[in-house]
Design an enzyme around this catalytic site. Structure first.
Site, mmCIF file in Angstrom:
data_model
loop_
_atom_site.group_PDB
_atom_site.id
_atom_site.type_symbol
_atom_site.label_atom_id
_atom_site.label_comp_id
_atom_site.label_asym_id
_atom_site.label_seq_id
_atom_site.Cartn_x
_atom_site.Cartn_y
_atom_site.Cartn_z
ATOM 1 N N HIS A 1 0.686 -1.265 -0.195
ATOM 2 C CA HIS A 1 0.019 -0.006 -0.027
ATOM 3 C C HIS A 1 0.846 1.270 -0.200
ATOM 4 C CE1 HIS A 1 -2.966 -3.003 1.210
ATOM 5 N NE2 HIS A 1 -3.921 -1.976 0.948
ATOM 6 N N ASP B 1 0.103 -0.629 -7.566
ATOM 7 C CA ASP B 1 -0.179 -0.927 -5.997
ATOM 8 C C ASP B 1 -1.358 -1.970 -5.982
ATOM 9 O OD1 ASP B 1 -1.350 -0.372 -3.292
ATOM 10 O OD2 ASP B 1 0.551 0.678 -3.422
ATOM 11 N N GLY B 2 -1.162 -2.806 -4.991
ATOM 12 C CA GLY B 2 -2.399 -3.627 -4.934
ATOM 13 C C GLY B 2 -3.776 -2.780 -4.447
ATOM 14 N N HIS B 3 -3.724 -1.541 -4.062
ATOM 15 C CA HIS B 3 -4.826 -0.876 -3.669
ATOM 16 C C HIS B 3 -4.898 0.314 -4.579
ATOM 17 C CE1 HIS B 3 -8.172 0.813 -1.802
ATOM 18 N NE2 HIS B 3 -8.287 -0.057 -0.654
ATOM 19 N N HIS C 1 -12.115 -6.592 -4.971
ATOM 20 C CA HIS C 1 -12.551 -5.824 -3.998
ATOM 21 C C HIS C 1 -13.250 -4.615 -4.392
ATOM 22 C CE1 HIS C 1 -11.239 -3.054 -0.902
ATOM 23 N NE2 HIS C 1 -10.721 -3.978 -0.049
ATOM 24 N N GLU D 1 -14.090 -8.692 0.730
ATOM 25 C CA GLU D 1 -14.746 -7.353 0.652
ATOM 26 C C GLU D 1 -15.156 -7.141 -0.920
ATOM 27 O OE1 GLU D 1 -12.954 -4.670 4.192
ATOM 28 O OE2 GLU D 1 -11.442 -4.930 2.687
ATOM 29 N N GLU E 1 -19.329 -1.778 2.577
ATOM 30 C CA GLU E 1 -18.583 -1.145 3.245
ATOM 31 C C GLU E 1 -18.691 0.297 2.955
ATOM 32 O OE1 GLU E 1 -13.656 -0.362 3.753
ATOM 33 O OE2 GLU E 1 -14.430 -1.876 2.404
ATOM 34 N N CYS F 1 -16.754 2.987 3.068
ATOM 35 C CA CYS F 1 -15.610 3.194 2.012
ATOM 36 C C CYS F 1 -16.113 3.136 0.454
ATOM 37 C CB CYS F 1 -14.253 2.851 2.468
ATOM 38 S SG CYS F 1 -13.271 3.554 3.717
ATOM 39 N N CYS G 1 -10.133 2.840 8.188
ATOM 40 C CA CYS G 1 -10.231 3.513 7.143
ATOM 41 C C CYS G 1 -11.504 4.382 6.899
ATOM 42 C CB CYS G 1 -10.111 2.497 5.811
ATOM 43 S SG CYS G 1 -11.256 1.302 6.140
ATOM 44 N N CYS G 2 -12.770 3.941 7.517
ATOM 45 C CA CYS G 2 -14.175 4.582 7.106
ATOM 46 C C CYS G 2 -14.168 5.699 8.063
ATOM 47 C CB CYS G 2 -14.998 3.456 7.468
ATOM 48 S SG CYS G 2 -15.211 2.170 6.368
#
Length: 675
Positions: free
Chosen positions: A173, A225-227, A283, A335, A351, A353, A428-429
């Protein structure tokens, strides 16, 4: 050319493009470049009173001020001191992305510090905002101290991983964290005119530009990036500074997903290139952040293929993978979205987010295309899937937002709990909610690219202000939406002797409306809606008034029959609000055995005493007769007594979904079986 030296010089204030000076464009998270071939551009707006003003006040005076103490107790700020060498101890927090909680809070606080709109309330120098500004300055200093000499910044890798970099792009990340840092820096610069954090962000972005690129580019790493997240941030940094290489780097990242750089998994958007994808998958938040970035790139470059992919994937998402609340994500495991029409109730992930990411992406699609359907989804998600994520008092949160909690449900608490939580291990949220509410005014209105009119996307009491080819236009609004459907609009500032178009979005759920303009009243027959917009063109004068009346009769909604989880069920809606039942309002028993009698009309009841003041919907239901079948809960379908309700009539009180889980624990449900 990108900088490649190990000690990057700090950009000065004069490096910032003159096009981004304060006052040149509305303050907000998306500011299109001057040559972007988009249909619409964000306009300025201010919320003065009413529904969203109340929610933003809670955010401003409760949620955001708590941020520094919560970030301190969770260890996020301690980690920055460790990275800077100004503290000793162990890294705190079990995730490599804990820095983003700091950056999202900084973004939220920055939008809160932005100057007031066209009818400012004079709070710029209040003690509350002075204290907030001091906290922002203090935390920015911690971030700057933690940055390394070549621009790199990530406390997990600097402290926990002994300085290793880019060795685990799938899970590390690093670019995700960089993206949130950049967005915070852009927000701070736009809101305050100060560049301390922007200097940090640009040094990190310059470092990334020297490291990542295609084989043969002279950069050592071909990777993503994986996210996803850095993509949309880099586009915004390009818009803020005029540095084209940031836009090019964003485009590189967007196009390198789907080429096996992360193992080829759908989870992290690496199974198929975005331009070839036919549906959203993996995701949910990662997919939506990537699509927001891709839409930004398409908006600035005019890339028709990328735009077509975004339109295709948005339609696939809304037609097959979106819950009634606007929530997204069918699976707790990974997710992710799940399969088409796989939209469970009690196991819905949804979620918070993901709701935020959906709003951010849909707004970019609305600006790019000019189509109202994107703002229809924004409205649905704002009032339901998003707003449920924060408690009415602004002090506790939901990470996931199910559409049903069963009778007797036991919940251990934690991040994936159906009970509100003070803070999360993966937090994160909460700061994500803070930043969206703080910047909400940005999502309300627009002007078209040709400067021919003002479009109102969301209805609030306040002001909408646009620039029509160099001439300002201001419209004030008064409404008690979403409780009442009347919206009164008054033209306050307008070009002289020049016609322009006031466009009002007629929501997708609204089937009856009237509009009064001057001494004439129109309904849907003689004031037709085109592509979701009711367009009123004329030469306006100050004081001209338009009253829009949207029908808010409560309604029963059924799902596509392919949604197995809710076949034979209906949901209650009124205006933009989805409703639910809570056990606390039905003390005679639980909710699992309740059915709704659709033959009885729905009634509306104003409840100023309930949940901060809401309009409830009252329905007639019955309790299903559930025979004792012994140890085996299955029986012949030939004469199943469980499908017939008993004679016991029950009054059902439905509350807005966003307000659930603010009283005592208990069962809840959105979808109700019919008798």
């Amino acid at each position: 050319m990108p900088r490649t030296d190990s000690a990057l010089p700090s950009p000065s204030r004069t490096d910032v493009s003159a096009a981004t000076e304060q006052g040149a464009a509305p303050v907000g998270p998306v500011r299109l470049g001057p040559d972007a071939p988009a249909a619409l551009r964000p306009a300025a707006a201010q919320v003065r009173t009413g529904f969203w003003h109340a929610r933003r006040e809670v955010n401003a005076h409760t949620s955001i001020p708590q941020g520094p103490a919560l970030l301190e107790s969770a260890g996020n700020l301690h980690n920055l001191r460790l990275a800077a060498g100004t503290a000793q101890g162990e890294f705190q927090g079990g995730y490599p992305f804990v820095d983003t909680d700091v950056y999202k809070w900084l973004e939220a606080a920055s939008w809160q510090l932005a100057p007031s709109g066209p009818s400012g309330d004079g709070e710029e120098n209040s003690p509350h905002l002075r204290q907030l500004a001091a906290e922002v300055e203090r935390i920015i200093a911690l971030v700057a101290d933690a940055q390394q000499s070549d621009g790199y910044l990530n406390t997990w890798f600097q402290v926990r991983k002994n300085g290793e970099r880019y060795q685990d792009l799938r899970w590390g990340h690093e670019l995700y964290c960089a993206g949130h840092l950049i967005q915070a820096a852009v927000a701070h610069h736009r809101a305050t005119g100060r560049d301390e954090l922007l200097v940090v962000a640009r040094r990190f972005a310059d470092h990334l530009d020297s490291v990542f690129g295609l084989p043969g580019s002279g950069r050592p790493i071909d990777g993503v990036d994986g996210h996803p997240e850095v993509e949309t941030a880099l586009v915004e940094l390009y818009r803020e500074t005029g540095e084209r290489r940031y836009l090019d780097l964003a485009g590189y990242f967007v196009d390198r997903y789907g080429h096996g750089l992360l193992g080829g998994e759908a989870y992290c958007q690496d199974r198929v290139p975005l331009r070839e994808a036919v549906t959203v998958e993996g995701h949910a938040v990662r997919q939506l952040y990537l699509l927001a970035g891709a839409t930004d790139v398409a908006t600035e470059t005019g890339d028709a293929e990328l735009r077509s992919a975004a339109e295709r994937l948005w339609r696939a998402m809304t037609t097959t993978k979106t819950h009634l609340t606007g929530g997204l994500g069918a699976h707790h495991d990974e997710e992710d979205f799940g399969d088409p029409f796989e939209l469970p109730n009690e196991r819905a992930y949804c979620e918070t987010c993901a709701a935020i990411a959906s709003i951010q992406w849909s707004w970019r699609m609305a600006l790019l295309t000019g189509e109202a359907r994107y703002s229809d989804l924004i409205e649905r998600t704002l009032y339901n899937g998003f707003l449920a994520g924060v408690s009415l008092d602004g002090e506790s949160w939901l990470y996931v937002n199910p559409l049903q909690v069963r009778d007797g449900h036991t919940d251990p608490g934690g991040d994936q709990s159906a009970r509100r939580t003070r803070w999360f291990r993966c937090a994160c949220c909460p700061p994500n909610v803070m930043r969206l509410l703080a910047g909400l005014e940005h999502y309300l209105s627009s002007t078209d690219a040709g400067g021919q009119g003002l479009q109102i996307h969301q209805y609030v009491t306040g002001h909408y202000r646009g620039d029509l080819a160099g001439t300002p236009v201001t419209v004030s609004a008064e409404t008690d939406y979403p409780w009442h459907g009347a919206v009164s609009l008054t033209v306050e500032e307008t070009p002289r002797e020049r016609p322009w178009t006031l466009s009002l979005r007629i929501p997708q759920w609204c089937h009856e409306y009237r509009v009064r303009c001057g001494d004439r009243t129109y309904d849907e027959a003689d004031a037709p809606v085109t592509d979701g917009w009711l367009r009123l063109e004329r030469t306006w004068a100050p004081g001209d008034r338009v009253v829009l009346e949207l029908g808010l009769e409560p309604r029963l909604t059924a799902a596509d029959p392919r949604v197995d989880a809710v076949r034979g069920c209906v949901a209650i809606e009124r205006g933009p609000l989805v409703y639910c039942l809570e056990q606390v309002d039905h003390p005679g028993g639980g909710l699992d055995d309740v059915v709704i009698d659709t033959a009885h009309p729905l009634a509306v009841k104003q409840r100023p005493d309930l949940l901060g003041g809401v309009t409830t919907v009252v329905a007639t239901g019955r309790r299903r007769a559930v025979p004792d079948t012994g140890w085996w809960p299955y029986r012949s379908a030939d004469a199943d007594p469980a499908i017939a309700p008993s004679g016991e009539s029950v009054e059902l009180t439905a509350i807005p979904y966003y307000a659930w889980a603010n009283r005592q624990d208990g069962s809840m449900r959105v979808w109700l079986p019919t008798s």
